[in-house]
Structure formats: structure tokens, C-alpha cells
Design a protein around this motif. Sequence first.
Motif, PDB file in Angstrom:
ATOM      1  N   ASP A 241      11.966 -31.951  25.341  1.00  0.00           N
ATOM      2  CA  ASP A 241      10.943 -31.444  26.252  1.00  0.00           C
ATOM      3  C   ASP A 241      10.705 -32.386  27.425  1.00  0.00           C
ATOM      4  O   ASP A 241       9.943 -32.076  28.332  1.00  0.00           O
ATOM      5  N   GLY A 242      11.316 -33.585  27.363  1.00  0.00           N
ATOM      6  CA  GLY A 242      11.143 -34.565  28.434  1.00  0.00           C
ATOM      7  C   GLY A 242      10.123 -35.640  28.136  1.00  0.00           C
ATOM      8  O   GLY A 242       9.824 -36.471  29.002  1.00  0.00           O
ATOM      9  N   ARG A 301       5.815 -35.340  29.588  1.00  0.00           N
ATOM     10  CA  ARG A 301       6.927 -34.536  30.097  1.00  0.00           C
ATOM     11  C   ARG A 301       6.727 -34.148  31.557  1.00  0.00           C
ATOM     12  O   ARG A 301       7.696 -33.927  32.285  1.00  0.00           O
ATOM     13  N   ASP A 305      11.806 -36.680  35.327  1.00  0.00           N
ATOM     14  CA  ASP A 305      12.518 -36.195  36.513  1.00  0.00           C
ATOM     15  C   ASP A 305      14.027 -36.171  36.270  1.00  0.00           C
ATOM     16  O   ASP A 305      14.599 -35.129  35.957  1.00  0.00           O
ATOM     17  N   ALA A 314      20.888 -35.323  33.746  1.00  0.00           N
ATOM     18  CA  ALA A 314      20.059 -34.147  33.462  1.00  0.00           C
ATOM     19  C   ALA A 314      18.868 -34.174  34.407  1.00  0.00           C
ATOM     20  O   ALA A 314      18.057 -35.094  34.366  1.00  0.00           O
ATOM     21  N   GLU A 315      18.769 -33.177  35.269  1.00  0.00           N
ATOM     22  CA  GLU A 315      17.646 -33.078  36.200  1.00  0.00           C
ATOM     23  C   GLU A 315      16.602 -32.151  35.590  1.00  0.00           C
ATOM     24  O   GLU A 315      16.864 -30.963  35.382  1.00  0.00           O
ATOM     25  N   LEU A 316      15.418 -32.723  35.305  1.00  0.00           N
ATOM     26  CA  LEU A 316      14.392 -31.977  34.578  1.00  0.00           C
ATOM     27  C   LEU A 316      13.284 -31.425  35.470  1.00  0.00           C
ATOM     28  O   LEU A 316      12.570 -30.505  35.060  1.00  0.00           O
ATOM     29  N   ARG A 317      13.132 -31.979  36.658  1.00  0.00           N
ATOM     30  CA  ARG A 317      12.029 -31.545  37.508  1.00  0.00           C
ATOM     31  C   ARG A 317      12.136 -30.042  37.806  1.00  0.00           C
ATOM     32  O   ARG A 317      13.203 -29.531  38.125  1.00  0.00           O
ATOM     33  N   LYS A 319      12.040 -27.597  35.810  1.00  0.00           N
ATOM     34  CA  LYS A 319      12.796 -26.826  34.825  1.00  0.00           C
ATOM     35  C   LYS A 319      11.888 -26.432  33.670  1.00  0.00           C
ATOM     36  O   LYS A 319      10.996 -27.192  33.252  1.00  0.00           O
ATOM     37  N   GLU A 323      15.355 -24.821  29.593  1.00  0.00           N
ATOM     38  CA  GLU A 323      16.329 -25.369  30.536  1.00  0.00           C
ATOM     39  C   GLU A 323      16.433 -26.882  30.393  1.00  0.00           C
ATOM     40  O   GLU A 323      17.521 -27.457  30.515  1.00  0.00           O
ATOM     41  N   ARG A 324      15.321 -27.518  30.112  1.00  0.00           N
ATOM     42  CA  ARG A 324      15.323 -28.960  29.880  1.00  0.00           C
ATOM     43  C   ARG A 324      16.141 -29.297  28.625  1.00  0.00           C
ATOM     44  O   ARG A 324      16.951 -30.231  28.629  1.00  0.00           O
ATOM     45  N   LEU A 328      19.450 -31.696  28.598  1.00  0.00           N
ATOM     46  CA  LEU A 328      19.457 -32.942  27.848  1.00  0.00           C
ATOM     47  C   LEU A 328      20.501 -32.932  26.734  1.00  0.00           C
ATOM     48  O   LEU A 328      21.149 -33.950  26.461  1.00  0.00           O
TER      49      LEU A 328
END
Length: 345
Positions: A241-242, A301, A305, A314-317, A319, A323-324, A328
Motif C-alpha cells: 500500500d506504500g 502511504r 512517491d 515503482a511510481e506510486l504517486r 496510483k 495499482e500500487r 511494487l
Amino acid sequence: MTAFFGTPELAPSLATGATRLLPLHYSGIVSYLETFGDFDVALIQVSPPDGSGTCSLGLSVDFVPAALSRTKCVIAEINHSMPAPPGSPRIPLDIIDYIAEVDHPLVEPSADSEDEVSRRLGEIVASLVHDGDTIQMGMGRIPTAVLTALRTRNDLGFHSGLLTEPVLGLIKNGNINGARKPTDTGIAVTGIAFGSQPFYQSLGQEPCVAFRPASYTHDLDVIRSLENFVAINSAIEIDLDGQINAEFISGRQVSGIGGLGDFMRGAGLARNGRSIIALPSRAGKGRSRIVSRVEKVTCARVDADIIVTEYGIAELRNKAPNERAEALTAIAAPEFRDQLIKSVI
């Protein structure tokens, strides 16, 4: 005793409860020191006084000004080995109540050799840094590898809580010159420096480095004013989840929150800012550093970023959670990917 970091030296007293640890960001520690009330004693280390009767705070400024403003008694170790950089704050000798005059070397870090995973991480992270960016980072194998890979960049700025030997190398090489920094143009800003004795002495003559308190280096408004600010840090683990854990291993506190959250949030608010968390995909004993749920949450989370492992980015911003998780899982060590996918189905 009250502390803000779970260092190895404090581990026994933390385990017995003799030391209480406050989970505070660096900016929160400043607020704590400024609002706690008067302190009975401050123990500080300074350089010898100059002809005008002032001592330099030398190479470690961070929380000292906040403590001095509320202290009844100041005890200073005047260390003849402590340089007096031109960009470090000075204090008048007459505010010191007791002096211990010494001449001993400053503390040095232990050797930390580069490995193949760190080298690969350094290359990937460096690919996300562009000419003119202002960077922040700490110390260790991964930051050293990143800095090594940045020797092809130009006009970089530097704003961080810590300055190390590889950073000074880039300053002397011209890669870091702060030419495009909107604030502190031409100046590398740090709270402390940590390295070898020759490094310390060189910093004592370096006009392009400014030592500032944590109230400045970790101030959100200061960080967000730095266009193209790139915060580069590491962590112990991150979940799908970040959420980021940078403090606990197997239920044991091994660090503190530090400046991680301040720099991550500041980078997220800065124009064209980026926050990068770089970590190896594997931990010891056959564990993945990308997990379904972290042990403890150091950073939420919402501030995650860009995450980097040796397997990619992995670009999380902006998302969604699914998708995260997908992004990941794709940069986790291959042997853990099926298990991670199953954990979210």
C-alpha cells in the motif's frame, strides 16, 4: 532518559523501559525542544574562541541552537580539533558557564564497502536526478553509490540534514554548485557533517557549505521552496500500500523517525519535487523487503512517491491501492512475487 533514536547503545535501556523513546520527526524534535520548558544543563562541543571571543558550533549544529535558547547552564567542550567552518554559527564565549578544554579527533564512521546491489541501486536512482535538481540524502552504501553515479550531472544543489565525504567530492568536482537553487543559491546546506579527519579539516575551509539548525534544514516551508527538490532515502521495508517502516526489525527498535518524513513531505509539496525510497529487494534470512504489511508505519502511504529496488522503479504517486500493489510486486525479488500477489487477491 528521553531519546529520539533507538541506537545500539540505548538498546538495553529501551528494553527495560529506563529510556523512553519519542516517535518524532526532526521538525517535531525542534518543536519539543522549543516548548518543553527550561533545561538544566546543555552539553555542547565547540571550536576554540576567535579573537572576538566567539566559538563556532563547528560541524554539528542541528539541535544545538534550540537547546541553548532554553538552557540554564551551558557546559562546553572546547575541542582544538573542531574546525570552525565559515558557514557555521558562532556563539559568544560568555554564554558558556563551564569549559572543558580538550584536543581529540572527531568521531569517524566505520568503513562501508559498496556491493553490486548498492551499485545497481545507485545507477537507477541517479537516472531519476536531472541537471539543476537539489538533492537530499544521508549516508551508507546506497547514498554513496548514488553520489558516485551523479558525477555526470551538473548544477546540482544540496539541502540535507547530513553532509558526507562523497558530497564534498561532488562540490569540489563542480557537480554540486547550487547555481540553480532558488534559495541559498550557490550554497550547500546541512545540519551536520560526518566523515574522516581530512574531510573535517577540508570543511573547515569550505566557503560553499552552510551549517544550519534543524529548524531550517527540516522546515517544510524551506524545503517546499526548493524547486526540483529530490529527497533520496532508504527504509527497512515497504508494504504493497506504500506504507514505510524505517525503524523496526523483528519487533526491535533499531532507529528513529529522523528527517525521513519531513523530507518526503517537503519533496511532495515542492514544484517538480520527488521523493525516492531506495532499498534492496531482499533482507537477511531470506526475507523480502517488499511485504504485504509493514511491521510498524514510519511514513504514511500518502507520502510515498517513487520506490526503487535493484529490479526497477515503482511510481506510486496518484496510483490507486491495486495499482500500487502491482507496481511494487514488479520490483520485488522474483522469488517473492507470487506470494505477494496472493496476499492481495
